[in-house]
Design an enzyme around this catalytic site. Structure first.
Site, PDB file in Angstrom:
ATOM      1  N   GLU A   1       0.805  -1.215   0.000  1.00 49.13           N
ATOM      2  CA  GLU A   1       0.000   0.000   0.000  1.00 49.13           C
ATOM      3  C   GLU A   1       0.845   1.276   0.000  1.00 49.13           C
ATOM      4  O   GLU A   1       0.773   2.086   0.925  1.00 49.13           O
ATOM      5  CB  GLU A   1      -1.006  -0.072   1.157  1.00 49.13           C
ATOM      6  CG  GLU A   1      -1.983  -1.231   0.930  1.00 49.13           C
ATOM      7  CD  GLU A   1      -2.859  -1.569   2.116  1.00 49.13           C
ATOM      8  OE1 GLU A   1      -2.840  -0.825   3.115  1.00 49.13           O
ATOM      9  OE2 GLU A   1      -3.569  -2.591   2.049  1.00 49.13           O
TER      10      GLU A   1
ATOM     11  N   HIS B   1     -17.204 -11.642   7.230  1.00 50.68           N
ATOM     12  CA  HIS B   1     -15.917 -10.959   7.384  1.00 50.68           C
ATOM     13  C   HIS B   1     -15.008 -11.741   8.322  1.00 50.68           C
ATOM     14  O   HIS B   1     -15.410 -12.077   9.434  1.00 50.68           O
ATOM     15  CB  HIS B   1     -16.134  -9.538   7.930  1.00 50.68           C
ATOM     16  CG  HIS B   1     -14.892  -8.714   7.931  1.00 50.68           C
ATOM     17  ND1 HIS B   1     -14.458  -7.998   9.015  1.00 50.68           N
ATOM     18  CD2 HIS B   1     -13.963  -8.513   6.960  1.00 50.68           C
ATOM     19  CE1 HIS B   1     -13.326  -7.369   8.710  1.00 50.68           C
ATOM     20  NE2 HIS B   1     -13.004  -7.670   7.476  1.00 50.68           N
ATOM     21  N   HIS B   2     -13.811 -12.059   7.851  1.00 50.28           N
ATOM     22  CA  HIS B   2     -12.772 -12.701   8.660  1.00 50.28           C
ATOM     23  C   HIS B   2     -11.524 -11.826   8.657  1.00 50.28           C
ATOM     24  O   HIS B   2     -10.652 -11.975   7.810  1.00 50.28           O
ATOM     25  CB  HIS B   2     -12.387 -14.075   8.065  1.00 50.28           C
ATOM     26  CG  HIS B   2     -13.386 -15.163   8.298  1.00 50.28           C
ATOM     27  ND1 HIS B   2     -13.223 -16.434   7.783  1.00 50.28           N
ATOM     28  CD2 HIS B   2     -14.550 -15.179   8.998  1.00 50.28           C
ATOM     29  CE1 HIS B   2     -14.251 -17.194   8.159  1.00 50.28           C
ATOM     30  NE2 HIS B   2     -15.069 -16.450   8.883  1.00 50.28           N
ATOM     31  N   GLU B   3     -11.449 -10.865   9.573  1.00 49.09           N
ATOM     32  CA  GLU B   3     -10.186 -10.129   9.752  1.00 49.09           C
ATOM     33  C   GLU B   3      -9.295 -10.988  10.638  1.00 49.09           C
ATOM     34  O   GLU B   3      -9.742 -11.459  11.691  1.00 49.09           O
ATOM     35  CB  GLU B   3     -10.439  -8.757  10.393  1.00 49.09           C
ATOM     36  CG  GLU B   3      -9.184  -7.986  10.775  1.00 49.09           C
ATOM     37  CD  GLU B   3      -8.256  -7.681   9.596  1.00 49.09           C
ATOM     38  OE1 GLU B   3      -8.692  -7.015   8.655  1.00 49.09           O
ATOM     39  OE2 GLU B   3      -7.080  -8.140   9.634  1.00 49.09           O
TER      40      GLU B   3
ATOM     41  N   HIS C   1      -8.364  -8.933   1.543  1.00 51.78           N
ATOM     42  CA  HIS C   1      -7.690  -7.642   1.774  1.00 51.78           C
ATOM     43  C   HIS C   1      -6.315  -7.897   2.368  1.00 51.78           C
ATOM     44  O   HIS C   1      -6.099  -8.920   3.015  1.00 51.78           O
ATOM     45  CB  HIS C   1      -8.535  -6.726   2.656  1.00 51.78           C
ATOM     46  CG  HIS C   1      -9.580  -6.016   1.851  1.00 51.78           C
ATOM     47  ND1 HIS C   1      -9.744  -4.648   1.850  1.00 51.78           N
ATOM     48  CD2 HIS C   1     -10.485  -6.508   0.983  1.00 51.78           C
ATOM     49  CE1 HIS C   1     -10.718  -4.338   1.017  1.00 51.78           C
ATOM     50  NE2 HIS C   1     -11.191  -5.439   0.479  1.00 51.78           N
ATOM     51  N   GLU C   2      -5.373  -6.969   2.105  1.00 56.93           N
ATOM     52  CA  GLU C   2      -3.954  -7.186   2.422  1.00 56.93           C
ATOM     53  C   GLU C   2      -3.529  -8.556   1.884  1.00 56.93           C
ATOM     54  O   GLU C   2      -3.023  -9.403   2.605  1.00 56.93           O
ATOM     55  CB  GLU C   2      -3.670  -7.081   3.935  1.00 56.93           C
ATOM     56  CG  GLU C   2      -4.040  -5.749   4.534  1.00 56.93           C
ATOM     57  CD  GLU C   2      -5.528  -5.561   4.740  1.00 56.93           C
ATOM     58  OE1 GLU C   2      -6.065  -4.536   4.288  1.00 56.93           O
ATOM     59  OE2 GLU C   2      -6.165  -6.445   5.338  1.00 56.93           O
TER      60      GLU C   2
ATOM     61  N   GLU D   1      -7.745  -6.649  -2.472  1.00 56.71           N
ATOM     62  CA  GLU D   1      -7.266  -5.273  -2.387  1.00 56.71           C
ATOM     63  C   GLU D   1      -5.879  -5.277  -3.041  1.00 56.71           C
ATOM     64  O   GLU D   1      -5.766  -5.491  -4.238  1.00 56.71           O
ATOM     65  CB  GLU D   1      -7.257  -4.859  -0.919  1.00 56.71           C
ATOM     66  CG  GLU D   1      -7.165  -3.388  -0.683  1.00 56.71           C
ATOM     67  CD  GLU D   1      -7.092  -3.070   0.800  1.00 56.71           C
ATOM     68  OE1 GLU D   1      -7.635  -2.044   1.202  1.00 56.71           O
ATOM     69  OE2 GLU D   1      -6.465  -3.842   1.557  1.00 56.71           O
TER      70      GLU D   1
ATOM     71  N   GLU E   1     -10.137   3.586   1.515  1.00 61.59           N
ATOM     72  CA  GLU E   1      -9.953   3.839   2.951  1.00 61.59           C
ATOM     73  C   GLU E   1      -8.859   4.877   3.219  1.00 61.59           C
ATOM     74  O   GLU E   1      -8.932   5.609   4.204  1.00 61.59           O
ATOM     75  CB  GLU E   1      -9.644   2.524   3.682  1.00 61.59           C
ATOM     76  CG  GLU E   1      -8.379   1.846   3.175  1.00 61.59           C
ATOM     77  CD  GLU E   1      -8.259   0.381   3.624  1.00 61.59           C
ATOM     78  OE1 GLU E   1      -9.294  -0.257   3.826  1.00 61.59           O
ATOM     79  OE2 GLU E   1      -7.126  -0.107   3.760  1.00 61.59           O
TER      80      GLU E   1
END
Ligand code: NOJ
Ligand code: CA
Length: 703
Positions: A201, A403-405, A483-484, A502, A508
């Site tokens: 990023e 969602h699984h962060e 994501h990431e 992502e 964001e």
């Protein structure tokens, strides 16, 4: 060759009639055993294999030096693009695979097939290339063998190494890959730094190639002679991702992401490496419109029937947390409550969105950032009733998105993953967004001996983990949006449930980024990150306001992002109350589809602007989006892609006469309708930081 060529022409003719054939045509051609001096002015090399692309635009030579080093070069229309560049490996458990190679054999074959995408930027993909295979051996070291296989397209080249099954080299511990890309001409590079704490990023830099240090792939170049090159890789499976290190001058070399376990890559032969890719064209638009090189170099769909993978638009309990008005963790400002979720589901149903993403629904968010020790993937916070919410949504045709962060804490996640997916499957949740928020090198994995190790997100161990999430999710008919993530290398062809990710700065950063995304960010993304596949950028912030920071964009540009940044899942990322303030531009977000029959970039330059047209898969309508950087510009939209003779109503959302990227100017938008045909060219002015979006509604068919 004769046979293969006439088949290609036939296939092309059939394709133009709108009927698509499938099935590879391959034919071996006599090996180029003749080891002769290269005719390309590099006499110290001996060419041991050569091939052209189907229309002879690109040409590849594979060579050996006097010392038996393996190398290759690429020419475009007879001019060197990649000068002789070395190939090989440094191993940890055996002597190097670079010097002392001798030629064994080579073969050239032609291939032409067309295959279908279940969802994508287009429905059909043509895979048309010539393959050059060169086998070499090392008599000095027990006659160890290796092969290098090139696939040569008219607009790019992919090559990979093959490690055959052989007694002298069974276990292969790769310390470093010696693949080089020696760029022939001075060039400008658009690149983001690799191997640094913020993973992928970073804001893109535009510098002379000679000033690149270590770059992520893809990195895109424009040479002073006007040739565009993008370096990347395809089918990154059970291997480490590579970074591009500039050795000297214009010579780049792959550097494999380090491993916490030892050598960056450990494999048992036989195996193949990922494909090393170079897209090579003479315009920026051709780079984007190209041959689907990355997808074509991936294995076909391994999941069989994937009708359960649905493209869709969604809203979510998300921007509120990025604005810091809501929180992920439970408490007085908790976002993920049953009440909020039902309200979002009502909003989704009213506006035709299939999904509602809810972040912060599960226990463990109290001290999560970069840690993730307490995340449960099966236990909800008490104010979030999963069963009730899911049933409520389904009655309205709205699906909860899971969602699984993980905070990169794979050691905490993997043992719970199957149960987490099973729980969602029980409640008919068919997509899950995953997340790995941790600094680079901080992913927490379990080593083979059970000890905890800290890994790079692009290491072999994490590449394996990301593949595991997707294959495990597929067992539960769940699609994944990472994501990431690990960089996209086209594995959506093999696993069509890997719908998006992502992998660069998304919206964001406009909420809290320091710096925010610069106005040229999207025009950079389109020619770099977006060449690799879909991005869950989360566009559509019509309120144009972050945490105390105005977003430097016009409203029209926010609409354009739905067309120019492809993803089969697109978020309407703003708060419902903000959409209520701007119903007219919001109409475009409601109308725009997410699955396309065709895609064509009409014009563009890296980091400056791009205009892209796409045809809806479900209707005869077309959509056009254009974005610019901080410069105002006039873009031409030649409508030649429309059906000849048919008239269309163009619903145009463009920057107003006073539009700009600051203050009230950001909200100056003109919405107008015109009747147009394929013979027309629209000329539209983009404001600084601006853009435009057009919906072309098909009228009656021409007689
Ligand atoms: C980073 C993701 O990119 C973002 O979308 C998400 O809200 C946070 N992680 C929390 O999971
Ligand atoms: Ca992120």
């Amino acid at each position: 060759m004769k046979f293969a060529r006439s088949v290609s022409v036939m296939t092309l003719a059939v394709a133009m009639m709108g009927v698509f054939s499938s099935g590879a045509m391959a034919q071996d051609v006599a090996p180029a055993v003749d080891v002769s001096q290269s005719t390309q002015g590099v006499a110290k090399y001996q060419t041991v294999g050569s091939a052209d692309s189907p229309d002879k635009v690109l040409h590849v030579d594979v060579m050996l030096t006097g010392d038996g080093n393996l190398a290759y070069q690429v020419l475009r229309n007879g001019q060197p693009v990649i000068e002789p560049s070395r190939l090989g490996f440094i191993l940890a458990n055996a002597p190097k695979l670079d010097r002392y190679f001798v030629f064994d054999k080579s073969a050239v074959s032609s291939h032409d097939e067309t295959w279908d995408l279940p969802w994508g930027e287009r429905s059909h993909v043509r895979n048309h290339y010539n393959e050059l295979r060169v086998d070499v051996a090392q008599p000095t070291w027990d006659n160890r063998k290796m092969a290098v296989v090139f696939r040569i397209y008219d607009d790019g080249v992919g090559f990979r190494y093959e490690f055959p099954d052989q007694a002298p080299l069974e276990k292969v511990e790769i310390m470093d890959e010696l693949t080089e890309f020696a760029v022939a001409d001075p060039a400008t590079a658009w690149w983001a730094v690799a191997g640094e704490w913020n993973r992928e990023e970073y804001v893109y830099k535009e510098t002379p190639l000679k000033e690149v240090s270590e770059a992520q792939s893809p990195m895109t170049l424009k040479t002073d002679k006007g040739i565009y090159i993008s370096f990347h890789e395809a089918a990154l499976v059970d291997y480490a991702g590579y970074w591009l290190r500039r050795v000297d001058g214009q010579r780049l070399k792959t550097r494999l992401a380090p491993s916490a376990l030892g050598a960056p890559v450990v494999r048992e032969a036989p195996f193949t490496t990922p494909w090393r890719t170079m897209q090579i064209t003479d315009s920026a638009a051709a780079l984007y419109n190209g041959s689907d090189l990355i997808l074509n170099l991936n294995e076909p769909n391994k999941l069989g029937d994937v009708s359960w993978v649905k493209p869709y638009k969604y809203v979510g309990i998300w921007w509120g947390m990025h604005l810091n008005t809501w929180t992920w963790e439970a408490g007085p400002r908790h976002g993920a409550t049953t009440e909020h979720t039902k309200a979002y589901m009502d909003f989704a149903a009213q506006n035709g969105f299939r999904g509602v993403l809810v972040e912060g629904w599960n226990k463990g968010w109290e001290d999560w950032f970069g840690k993730g020790f307490n995340f449960s993937f099966t236990q909800s916070y008490p104010d979030f009733d999963l069963a009730d919410i899911s049933a409520y949504g389904l009655k309205k045709g709205v699906h909860l998105i899971g969602h699984h962060e993980t905070s990169g804490n794979v050691a905490n996640y993997e043992p719970q993953m199957a149960d987490g997916f099973a729980l969602y499957e029980k409640y008919k949740v068919d997509s899950v967004k995953t997340g790995y928020v941790v600094d680079a090198g901080g992913a927490r994995v379990k080593g083979p001996d059970g000890s905890i190790r800290y890994a790079w997100n692009d290491s072999q161990e994490m590449v394996r983990h990301f593949e595991l999430t997707v294959t495990e999710a597929a067992k539960h008919h769940i699609a994944i949006d990472t994501h990431e993530p690990i960089k996209d290398t086209g594995l959506r062809r093999t696993y069509p449930n890997w719908v998006s990710r992502e992998g660069q700065r998304g919206m964001e950063y406009n909420a809290w980024g320091d710096p925010q995304n610069p106005p040229e960010h999207e025009a950079n993304l389109i020619f770099t990150r977006m060449l690799t596949g879909p991005m869950d950028f989360t566009p559509g912030i019509l309120s144009l306001q972050g945490q105390g920071k105005p977003i430097p964009s016009t409203q029209a540009k926010q609409l354009a992002l739905y067309v120019v940044l492809y993803s089969p899942i697109q978020m309407a990322a703003d708060l419902p109350e903000n959409y209520a303030k701007y119903p007219k531009p919001f109409q475009f977000i409601k109308d725009v589809p997410v699955d396309w029959e065709q895609t064509v970039m009409l014009n563009g330059e890296i980091g400056d602007f791009a205009t892209i047209a796409r045809k809806d898969k479900a209707s005869d309508n077309w959509y056009v989006g254009a974005v610019t950087d901080e410069q105002a510009r006039d873009v031409a939209v030649p409508l030649g892609f429309l059906e000849p003779g048919r008239s269309y109503t163009a619903q145009i959302y463009r920057d107003g006469p006073n539009a700009g990227m600051e203050g009230d100017a950001r909200f100056d938008i003109v919405i107008e309708s015109k009747t147009v045909t394929a013979a027309d060219t629209l000329k539209i002015r983009l404001a600084p930081g601006g853009g435009m979006a057009i919906r072309l509604v098909a009228g009656k068919k021409a007689k």
